[in-house]
Design a protein around this motif. Structure first.
Motif, PDB file in Angstrom:
ATOM      1  N   ASP A  13      56.137 -45.601  55.453  1.00  0.00           N
ATOM      2  CA  ASP A  13      55.019 -46.517  55.135  1.00  0.00           C
ATOM      3  C   ASP A  13      53.621 -46.239  55.595  1.00  0.00           C
ATOM      4  OD1 ASP A  13      55.611 -47.592  57.460  1.00  0.00           O
ATOM      5  OD2 ASP A  13      56.008 -49.560  56.755  1.00  0.00           O
ATOM      6  N   ALA A  14      53.337 -45.189  56.371  1.00  0.00           N
ATOM      7  CA  ALA A  14      51.873 -44.912  56.911  1.00  0.00           C
ATOM      8  C   ALA A  14      51.047 -44.891  55.977  1.00  0.00           C
ATOM      9  CB  ALA A  14      52.151 -43.764  57.839  1.00  0.00           C
ATOM     10  N   ASP A  15      49.567 -44.795  56.160  1.00  0.00           N
ATOM     11  CA  ASP A  15      48.709 -44.531  55.175  1.00  0.00           C
ATOM     12  C   ASP A  15      47.695 -43.715  56.070  1.00  0.00           C
ATOM     13  OD1 ASP A  15      46.615 -44.904  53.370  1.00  0.00           O
ATOM     14  OD2 ASP A  15      46.676 -47.291  53.605  1.00  0.00           O
ATOM     15  N   GLY A  16      47.052 -42.605  55.214  1.00  0.00           N
ATOM     16  CA  GLY A  16      46.360 -41.739  55.822  1.00  0.00           C
ATOM     17  C   GLY A  16      46.005 -40.424  54.983  1.00  0.00           C
ATOM     18  N   HIS A  17      45.288 -39.482  55.518  1.00  0.00           N
ATOM     19  CA  HIS A  17      44.964 -38.083  54.616  1.00  0.00           C
ATOM     20  C   HIS A  17      46.191 -37.222  55.392  1.00  0.00           C
ATOM     21  CE1 HIS A  17      41.423 -39.325  52.852  1.00  0.00           C
ATOM     22  NE2 HIS A  17      41.230 -39.970  53.965  1.00  0.00           N
ATOM     23  N   MET A  18      47.086 -36.607  54.275  1.00  0.00           N
ATOM     24  CA  MET A  18      47.778 -35.504  54.624  1.00  0.00           C
ATOM     25  C   MET A  18      47.384 -34.183  54.364  1.00  0.00           C
ATOM     26  SD  MET A  18      50.683 -36.005  51.612  1.00  0.00           S
ATOM     27  CE  MET A  18      51.542 -34.501  51.862  1.00  0.00           C
ATOM     28  N   PHE A  19      47.691 -33.361  55.042  1.00  0.00           N
ATOM     29  CA  PHE A  19      47.336 -31.809  54.685  1.00  0.00           C
ATOM     30  C   PHE A  19      48.224 -30.858  54.264  1.00  0.00           C
ATOM     31  CE2 PHE A  19      43.619 -33.816  56.867  1.00  0.00           C
ATOM     32  CZ  PHE A  19      42.599 -33.259  56.454  1.00  0.00           C
ATOM     33  N   LYS A  36      45.323 -38.240  50.059  1.00  0.00           N
ATOM     34  CA  LYS A  36      45.346 -39.646  50.547  1.00  0.00           C
ATOM     35  C   LYS A  36      46.785 -40.067  50.344  1.00  0.00           C
ATOM     36  CE  LYS A  36      43.113 -43.548  52.246  1.00  0.00           C
ATOM     37  NZ  LYS A  36      44.284 -43.866  53.103  1.00  0.00           N
ATOM     38  N   TYR A  37      47.656 -40.458  51.464  1.00  0.00           N
ATOM     39  CA  TYR A  37      48.881 -40.783  51.584  1.00  0.00           C
ATOM     40  C   TYR A  37      48.595 -42.362  51.746  1.00  0.00           C
ATOM     41  CZ  TYR A  37      53.607 -41.314  52.036  1.00  0.00           C
ATOM     42  OH  TYR A  37      54.958 -41.793  51.888  1.00  0.00           O
ATOM     43  N   PRO A  38      49.374 -43.009  50.850  1.00  0.00           N
ATOM     44  CA  PRO A  38      50.307 -42.647  49.751  1.00  0.00           C
ATOM     45  C   PRO A  38      49.779 -42.425  48.302  1.00  0.00           C
ATOM     46  CG  PRO A  38      50.809 -45.064  50.107  1.00  0.00           C
ATOM     47  CD  PRO A  38      49.684 -44.583  51.180  1.00  0.00           C
ATOM     48  N   GLU A  39      48.530 -43.021  48.081  1.00  0.00           N
ATOM     49  CA  GLU A  39      47.924 -43.019  46.737  1.00  0.00           C
ATOM     50  C   GLU A  39      47.972 -41.527  45.985  1.00  0.00           C
ATOM     51  OE1 GLU A  39      46.486 -44.084  49.857  1.00  0.00           O
ATOM     52  OE2 GLU A  39      45.547 -46.063  49.544  1.00  0.00           O
ATOM     53  N   GLN A  40      47.525 -40.693  46.846  1.00  0.00           N
ATOM     54  CA  GLN A  40      47.841 -39.149  46.100  1.00  0.00           C
ATOM     55  C   GLN A  40      49.064 -38.318  46.117  1.00  0.00           C
ATOM     56  OE1 GLN A  40      44.025 -37.696  47.540  1.00  0.00           O
ATOM     57  NE2 GLN A  40      42.935 -37.867  45.615  1.00  0.00           N
ATOM     58  N   LEU A  41      50.040 -39.404  46.449  1.00  0.00           N
ATOM     59  CA  LEU A  41      51.317 -38.552  46.809  1.00  0.00           C
ATOM     60  C   LEU A  41      51.605 -37.588  45.543  1.00  0.00           C
ATOM     61  CD1 LEU A  41      54.026 -37.887  48.174  1.00  0.00           C
ATOM     62  CD2 LEU A  41      54.742 -40.257  47.259  1.00  0.00           C
ATOM     63  N   ARG A  42      51.536 -38.242  44.375  1.00  0.00           N
ATOM     64  CA  ARG A  42      51.926 -37.538  43.074  1.00  0.00           C
ATOM     65  C   ARG A  42      51.012 -36.414  42.863  1.00  0.00           C
ATOM     66  NH1 ARG A  42      49.507 -37.566  38.158  1.00  0.00           N
ATOM     67  NH2 ARG A  42      48.338 -39.273  38.528  1.00  0.00           N
ATOM     68  N   GLN A  43      49.798 -36.339  43.220  1.00  0.00           N
ATOM     69  CA  GLN A  43      49.073 -34.989  43.024  1.00  0.00           C
ATOM     70  C   GLN A  43      49.303 -33.952  44.309  1.00  0.00           C
ATOM     71  OE1 GLN A  43      48.004 -38.123  43.048  1.00  0.00           O
ATOM     72  NE2 GLN A  43      46.114 -38.456  42.025  1.00  0.00           N
ATOM     73  N   ALA A  44      49.838 -34.542  45.358  1.00  0.00           N
ATOM     74  CA  ALA A  44      50.429 -33.717  46.646  1.00  0.00           C
ATOM     75  C   ALA A  44      51.602 -32.922  46.219  1.00  0.00           C
ATOM     76  CB  ALA A  44      50.398 -34.486  47.777  1.00  0.00           C
ATOM     77  N   VAL A  45      52.596 -33.654  45.553  1.00  0.00           N
ATOM     78  CA  VAL A  45      53.843 -33.173  44.987  1.00  0.00           C
ATOM     79  C   VAL A  45      53.391 -31.953  44.044  1.00  0.00           C
ATOM     80  CG1 VAL A  45      55.858 -33.614  43.801  1.00  0.00           C
ATOM     81  CG2 VAL A  45      55.262 -35.157  45.539  1.00  0.00           C
ATOM     82  N   ALA A  46      52.579 -32.584  42.943  1.00  0.00           N
ATOM     83  CA  ALA A  46      52.124 -31.338  42.037  1.00  0.00           C
ATOM     84  C   ALA A  46      51.685 -30.145  42.545  1.00  0.00           C
ATOM     85  CB  ALA A  46      51.170 -32.064  40.921  1.00  0.00           C
TER      86      ALA A  46
END
Length: 135
Positions: A13-19, A36-46
């Motif tokens: 449940d953390a929040d921040g930028h993943m690389f 940006k996690y978790p907001e851009q999780l879908r984009q990171a997975v893609a």
């Protein structure tokens, strides 16, 4: 475990930028994309799903800004070890998660009780694990 579940398991449940990182033509790991996690999780997975033909690396920390510097780390949810060919059943303290990255190679993760330990402290634990289990 699919990519989305892996990211959610590591970052919780953390929040921040993943690389996510890849290697350049010379083999250097120096190409990183921030999400940006978790907001851009879908984009990171893609992004990860489109790169199944190359080695893809994830930093097991989250950052306050889209810049990978120790001073910007805000979340250290795991202790991480690139365990390669080490027999992961021989750890003195079993990892919370082992991921097979290729034939006979693994990455191991130990989940921490909180996500805001100083990165230096987490790195110190990772080094202790490596030294303790050195062949």
């Amino acid at each position: 475990m699919d990519v989305k579940t892996f990211f959610e398991t590591i970052f919780r449940d953390a929040d921040g930028h993943m690389f996510l990182g890849t290697r350049n033509e010379e083999g250097e790991l120096n190409r990183f994309k921030a999400f940006k996690y978790p907001e851009q999780l879908r984009q990171a997975v893609a992004y990860a799903d489109m790169r199944t033909d190359v080695d893809l690396y994830v930093s097991p920390m989250l950052y306050s800004v889209p810049r990978r510097k120790a001073s910007t780390v805000i979340s250290t949810p795991v202790v991480y070890a690139d365990t390669d060919t080490f027999d992961v059943t021989k750890f003195l303290v079993a990892p919370s998660l082992n991921v097979q990255t290729s034939d006979d190679k693994h990455h191991s993760y130990w989940f921490l009780d909180k996500t805001d330990y100083k990165p230096e402290a987490v790195a110190q634990v990772a080094r202790a694990i490596a030294v303790t289990h050195a062949s």
